[in-house]
Design a protein around this motif. Structure first.
Motif, mmCIF file in Angstrom:
data_model
loop_
_atom_site.group_PDB
_atom_site.id
_atom_site.type_symbol
_atom_site.label_atom_id
_atom_site.label_comp_id
_atom_site.label_asym_id
_atom_site.label_seq_id
_atom_site.Cartn_x
_atom_site.Cartn_y
_atom_site.Cartn_z
ATOM 1 N N ARG A 105 0.864 -1.158 0.022
ATOM 2 C CA ARG A 105 0.082 0.034 0.151
ATOM 3 C C ARG A 105 0.944 1.183 0.097
ATOM 4 N N GLY A 108 2.067 1.565 -3.073
ATOM 5 C CA GLY A 108 1.196 2.051 -4.349
ATOM 6 C C GLY A 108 1.034 3.371 -4.126
ATOM 7 N N ARG A 239 1.950 -6.962 -2.508
ATOM 8 C CA ARG A 239 1.797 -6.376 -3.958
ATOM 9 C C ARG A 239 1.416 -5.105 -3.860
ATOM 10 N N ARG A 241 -0.481 -1.769 -4.315
ATOM 11 C CA ARG A 241 -1.986 -1.241 -4.244
ATOM 12 C C ARG A 241 -1.957 0.087 -4.175
#
Length: 441
Positions: A105, A108, A239, A241
């Motif tokens: 996060r 991202g 990942r 995000r």
């Protein structure tokens, strides 16, 4: 609009897209590794662009500029190691988020805000630089002289010590005074044939920014940086995000303030991404309803510095492209790149070579989209590069520096010039004398 349309069509060619992508990737790698910068990358790669046509060369350089602003955030978030000066403020909230398991996060948010800042400043650059140049193109000799003096004054006064800045500028003027003058007299050539045409720009740039790193590494008695202990590093980054639509709406005023603040600071000679990032971070913390949350891992603390840091690119290029006054060390070297490719700097560039101008504008806009695959796919590998030993990095810098200089003319004179300029730059840095004024001088 017609010029922008033709510039956009150029990016339908695979070789131009590859140059932009490779420039962003190289810039991200250099900014992710502490101690290396996109300016160093430009100095190393500039000799290899000598025989290239200007359009792909400048597309690559713009990619380098943008990637250099973005890459430092990745290691700032995951290792608490700001690869670039502008990423220092990102560590305040990025690293705590990463330690909480929200690394994806945080990356991202940094990626999204970098895109907003970079694209927004590209639009401002496109809308304003042309109007400034329209006024500047009417300048005669008195105005051009005043502009040159203003540029020198602006650059020599950016440091803490005015006297040291002036010394650096005078040293640059001294280097520029070598060779044959307008009356056919030889000046300061010391009987060296390589200096008859003046101090060559490429070896000077490589010496100031690349060779000096070799001298610093040899002389540095401090232990090599060590990676953080394995126990302190989570196994997975997570990942990437992007912020949710609700978060984007909440952050919209912050993004707007940071965008215009970073662009304005970028216009100021010598201010740079680090000042923009800290100013934006402090501003948002002061006006926040929960200032105590900053530093504990909130996305506002990532969004403000990353938006401001990346919006510096467009602001930095406004005086560089329109007036020939660099806003940072990178754009000072970029001015040298224009001269190396036989292009005028300042307002004459708009009049005589509009195709280059609008390709640069489009490059600054499109390069931001390449941050997405880097954040998704390459962030883990860039973070590993941050822990490569200095001995390996310096060896690569030396190889690239001297190979590139030798490839220009197949003589050793460029190598010797870069060596002596690098030695002078080492003493400059040893006594806190700035390098930027030397290039402009």
């Amino acid at each position: 609009m017609e010029n922008l349309y033709h510039a956009f069509l150029l990016f339908g060619r695979i070789e131009i897209l590859l140059m932009l992508a490779s420039g962003v990737a190289v810039g991200a790698v250099f900014s992710a590794i502490p101690g290396l910068t996109s300016t160093l990358a430009l100095a190393l790669i500039l000799p290899f662009t000598y025989d290239m046509s200007p359009i792909p060369a400048f597309v690559f350089m713009m990619g380098l500029f943008g990637g250099g602003m973005y890459g430092g955030a990745l290691t700032a978030i995951t290792l608490k190691i700001p690869g670039a000066p502008g990423a220092v403020a990102t560590t305040f909230d990025g690293y705590p988020m990463f330690r909480r398991g929200e690394g994806g996060r945080a990356i991202g948010t940094a990626t999204f805000c970098s895109i907003v800042g970079g694209m927004g400043s590209a639009v401002i650059l496109t809308l304003t630089a042309g109007y400034i140049a329209q006024v500047a193109v009417r300048f005669g000799p008195p105005e051009m002289f005043a502009l040159t003096v203003f540029g020198l004054i602006a650059v020599v006064t950016i440091g803490d010590d005015l006297i040291k800045g002036c010394l650096a500028g005078l040293f640059g003027l001294l280097l520029g005074a070598t060779g044959i003058d307008i009356f056919g007299n030889l000046r300061l050539d010391f009987g060296i044939a390589a200096l008859i045409g003046g101090t060559p720009l490429l070896p000077t740039v490589v010496g100031l920014f690349a060779v000096v790193k070799i001298f610093q590494s040899v002389n540095d008695a401090a232990p090599a940086r060590a990676a953080a202990p394995a126990a302190e590093r989570p196994v997975e980054i997570g990942r990437m995000r992007f912020p949710s639509w609700k978060e984007v709406r909440r952050l919209s005023p912050l993004l707007g303030r940071s965008l215009f603040l970073g662009t304005f600071i970028g216009v100021l000679p010598g201010a740079g991404g680090n000042i923009a990032a800290f100013t934006a971070y402090n501003l948002e913390k002061r006006i926040s309803k929960t200032p105590e949350a900053y530093g504990t891992g909130v996305i506002d603390g990532i969004a403000a510095p990353e938006t401001a840091n990346n919006s510096v690119i467009g602001g930095d290029l406004i005086p560089t492209m329109a007036l020939g006054i660099p806003g940072s060390q990178f754009t000072a070297v970029l001015l040298g790149a224009f001269l190396i490719h036989g292009l005028p700097v300042g307002p004459l560039l708009f009049r005589d070579h509009p195709e280059i101008i609008y390709v640069v504008f489009m490059s600054v806009f499109l390069l931001n989209l390449l941050f997405i695959p880097i954040g998704f796919l390459a962030s883990k590998y860039l973070i590993r590069l941050a822990n490569v030993r200095d001995s390996i990095i310096i060896t690569l810098i030396a190889a690239f520096s001297f190979a590139g200089l030798y490839a220009i003319s197949a003589t050793t004179s460029n190598l010797w010039i870069a060596f002596f300029i690098g030695a002078a730059a080492f003493f400059f840095l040893r006594y806190s004398i700035p390098i930027g004024p030397v290039v402009l001088g």
